[in-house]
Design a protein around this motif. Structure first.
Motif, PDB file in Angstrom:
ATOM      1  N   UNK A 181     -54.124 -34.637  24.134  1.00 30.48           N
ATOM      2  CA  UNK A 181     -54.049 -35.842  24.965  1.00 30.48           C
ATOM      3  C   UNK A 181     -53.402 -35.512  26.309  1.00 30.48           C
ATOM      4  N   UNK A 182     -53.698 -36.336  27.289  1.00 31.72           N
ATOM      5  CA  UNK A 182     -53.159 -36.069  28.622  1.00 31.72           C
ATOM      6  C   UNK A 182     -51.637 -36.214  28.638  1.00 31.72           C
ATOM      7  N   UNK A 183     -50.962 -35.273  29.278  1.00 32.66           N
ATOM      8  CA  UNK A 183     -49.507 -35.352  29.412  1.00 32.66           C
ATOM      9  C   UNK A 183     -49.119 -36.294  30.536  1.00 32.66           C
ATOM     10  N   UNK A 184     -49.477 -37.534  30.365  1.00 32.46           N
ATOM     11  CA  UNK A 184     -49.307 -38.518  31.452  1.00 32.46           C
ATOM     12  C   UNK A 184     -47.848 -38.761  31.823  1.00 32.46           C
ATOM     13  N   UNK A 185     -46.978 -38.751  30.815  1.00 30.65           N
ATOM     14  CA  UNK A 185     -45.571 -39.032  31.097  1.00 30.65           C
ATOM     15  C   UNK A 185     -44.950 -37.927  31.931  1.00 30.65           C
ATOM     16  N   UNK A 186     -45.241 -36.695  31.567  1.00 34.45           N
ATOM     17  CA  UNK A 186     -44.716 -35.548  32.302  1.00 34.45           C
ATOM     18  C   UNK A 186     -45.280 -35.541  33.721  1.00 34.45           C
ATOM     19  N   UNK A 191     -44.278 -36.342  39.485  1.00 28.42           N
ATOM     20  CA  UNK A 191     -45.398 -36.644  40.393  1.00 28.42           C
ATOM     21  C   UNK A 191     -45.142 -36.206  41.842  1.00 28.42           C
ATOM     22  N   UNK A 192     -43.918 -36.447  42.325  1.00 25.67           N
ATOM     23  CA  UNK A 192     -43.643 -36.113  43.744  1.00 25.67           C
ATOM     24  C   UNK A 192     -42.672 -34.933  43.858  1.00 25.67           C
ATOM     25  N   UNK A 193     -42.637 -34.107  42.817  1.00 23.18           N
ATOM     26  CA  UNK A 193     -41.649 -33.028  42.758  1.00 23.18           C
ATOM     27  C   UNK A 193     -42.322 -31.655  42.727  1.00 23.18           C
ATOM     28  N   UNK A 194     -42.191 -30.866  43.789  1.00 19.10           N
ATOM     29  CA  UNK A 194     -42.823 -29.540  43.802  1.00 19.10           C
ATOM     30  C   UNK A 194     -42.049 -28.482  43.018  1.00 19.10           C
ATOM     31  N   UNK A 195     -40.902 -28.837  42.468  1.00 18.69           N
ATOM     32  CA  UNK A 195     -40.118 -27.830  41.746  1.00 18.69           C
ATOM     33  C   UNK A 195     -40.509 -27.733  40.277  1.00 18.69           C
ATOM     34  N   UNK A 196     -41.341 -28.674  39.818  1.00 19.61           N
ATOM     35  CA  UNK A 196     -41.846 -28.607  38.442  1.00 19.61           C
ATOM     36  C   UNK A 196     -43.366 -28.679  38.483  1.00 19.61           C
ATOM     37  N   UNK A 197     -43.997 -27.561  38.124  1.00 21.41           N
ATOM     38  CA  UNK A 197     -45.459 -27.507  38.060  1.00 21.41           C
ATOM     39  C   UNK A 197     -45.909 -28.055  36.709  1.00 21.41           C
ATOM     40  N   UNK A 198     -46.796 -29.036  36.735  1.00 22.67           N
ATOM     41  CA  UNK A 198     -47.307 -29.583  35.476  1.00 22.67           C
ATOM     42  C   UNK A 198     -48.815 -29.346  35.386  1.00 22.67           C
ATOM     43  N   UNK A 199     -49.230 -28.727  34.282  1.00 24.90           N
ATOM     44  CA  UNK A 199     -50.650 -28.437  34.054  1.00 24.90           C
ATOM     45  C   UNK A 199     -51.026 -28.978  32.682  1.00 24.90           C
ATOM     46  N   UNK A 200     -51.934 -29.909  32.642  1.00 25.67           N
ATOM     47  CA  UNK A 200     -52.347 -30.485  31.358  1.00 25.67           C
ATOM     48  C   UNK A 200     -53.795 -30.134  31.044  1.00 25.67           C
ATOM     49  N   UNK A 201     -53.995 -29.492  29.873  1.00 23.47           N
ATOM     50  CA  UNK A 201     -55.342 -29.278  29.328  1.00 23.47           C
ATOM     51  C   UNK A 201     -55.522 -30.348  28.263  1.00 23.47           C
ATOM     52  N   UNK A 202     -56.534 -31.153  28.387  1.00 24.93           N
ATOM     53  CA  UNK A 202     -56.681 -32.229  27.399  1.00 24.93           C
ATOM     54  C   UNK A 202     -58.137 -32.628  27.261  1.00 24.93           C
ATOM     55  N   UNK A 203     -58.414 -33.357  26.195  1.00 26.02           N
ATOM     56  CA  UNK A 203     -59.765 -33.888  26.024  1.00 26.02           C
ATOM     57  C   UNK A 203     -59.978 -34.992  27.044  1.00 26.02           C
ATOM     58  N   UNK A 204     -61.065 -34.880  27.757  1.00 23.62           N
ATOM     59  CA  UNK A 204     -61.384 -35.833  28.824  1.00 23.62           C
ATOM     60  C   UNK A 204     -61.328 -37.274  28.313  1.00 23.62           C
ATOM     61  N   UNK A 205     -60.489 -38.090  28.939  1.00 27.85           N
ATOM     62  CA  UNK A 205     -60.358 -39.517  28.646  1.00 27.85           C
ATOM     63  C   UNK A 205     -60.227 -39.827  27.147  1.00 27.85           C
TER      64      UNK A 205
END
Ligand code: ZN
Length: 370
Positions: A181-186, A191-205
């Protein structure tokens, strides 16, 4: 140089987070026999059982989790949210927000779940262990700063990333999330922070609905530091390895993190009731090897993997065993009785429509580190 062990976080109380009595997707007013909540202890307890029976857990460094404090939680959440969850739990409310079940004591157990990652980070930071796996519950990646959601009360990974920065002094944290599932919370928290890279692999929708598109890249100074790889349903080993090799690993190379986290869900497994992907234990093992290699190259091997979803109690233990074997560099010789069935599913290789989605996600790489 002596070979350092892999840390392992576990606590019996993780299994006592009681989601029973909560039904999922039950239309109100309908008469339907109650059934167990899908986020119940079975899959994770059976992971622990297999780790014990295989002899692997005795070769890991057992780490005792502590409870995250309000200060710890409030680095990723609003203080009001922390207070609200506590209050809801005391009042006997059954949901902390949006599909986030509460049982008796769940607030305290959720603190212990987030705190498990902090204990693991302390051990990594002190150099006592090479890396760590936190078998925690409840999971975290759907929880937003002010909202518990999707079985997640607090965002364990986000709390840990903030702790690593504020207390341990690490600057850049990368979070690779392969829960189905999408890591939406993370995504939302950083969202506006370049010091934490977030990459989510998830099933589309899959969940949350209409979330996790490739064009969701963050904003302001964080623009470019959130990547999504929405993989079509029916994706298998080929698609996941390609997504890591063509998006997540290059993102890590560009970002140059000080620490790497993996939000390790197993619900992209071939038999999971909550999604429609096709991974096998071998695929999870290969995915772990790729991330472990990247951690060795980029950040002294500092890698924290923590359990998120995964709901098929028969297969999840074999997936987790392979992941932790790979992480620890130890082979138990235990064979996965479901491996052949998963690998025999048609379409395990990378398909053109999956490749198209991965190419689209890879187009967002250029913003990182530029
Ligand atoms: Zn999930």
């Amino acid at each position: 140089m002596s070979e350092l062990k892999t840390g392992f976080v576990w606590h019996e109380l993780y299994m006592w987070h009681n989601t029973d009595g909560h039904t999922l997707f039950l239309p109100s007013g309908m008469s339907l026999e109650p059934y167990r909540h899908v986020e119940n202890p079975d899959a994770k307890r059976r992971v622990k059982n297999l780790l014990d029976a295989s002899g692997l857990s005795s070769q890991l460094e057992l780490l005792v989790p502590r409870k995250a404090s309000t200060v710890d939680l409030a680095r990723a959440h609003t203080e009001q949210h922390v207070v609200d969850v506590k209050l809801k739990n005391e009042q006997g409310r059954r949901d902390a927000g949006a599909l986030a079940p509460l049982g008796e004591g769940s607030y305290e157990i959720a603190r212990l779940s987030a705190g498990g990652l902090l204990s693991a980070l302390d051990a990594i930071h002190s150099g006592d262990i090479q890396n760590a796996y936190a078998l925690v519950r409840p999971p975290g990646h759907h929880a937003e700063a002010a909202l518990s959601m999707g079985f997640c009360i607090f965002n364990n990974g986000a709390v840990a990333a903030r702790y690593a920065q504020s207390v341990l002094g690490y600057s850049k944290i990368a979070i690779i999330d392969w829960d189905v599932h999408h890591g939406n919370g993370t995504q939302a928290i950083f969202w506006d922070d370049p010091s934490v890279l977030t990459v989510s692999l998830h099933q589309d929708r899959c969940f949350p609905p209409d979330s996790g598109h490739t064009h969701e890249n963050g904003e302001g100074p964080g623009l470019g530091y959130n990547l999504n790889v929405p993989l079509p349903s029916g994706s298998g080993r080929g698609a996941y390895l390609a997504a890591l090799e063509q998006v997540a690993i290059p993102a890590l190379e560009r970002f140059q993190p000080d620490l790497i986290f993996v939000a390790c869900g197993y619900d992209a497994g071939a038999f999971d009731p909550m999604a429609r992907q096709m991974l096998s234990s071998e695929a999870f093992g290969q995915m772990t090897a790729l991330i472990k290699d990247a951690a060795a190259r980029l950040c002294g091997g500092r890698l924290l993997m923590y359990h998120e979803g995964g709901y098929h109690a028969e297969t999840v233990p074999y997936f987790a065993l392979r992941v932790i074997e790979e992480l620890a560099g130890i082979q138990t010789g235990v064979e996965d009785p479901f491996l052949m069935a998963a690998e025999a599913l048609g379409g395990q290789g990378l398909q053109p429509h999956q490749s198209e989605m991965i190419d689209q996600a890879a187009m967002n790489l250029e913003a990182i580190g530029s």
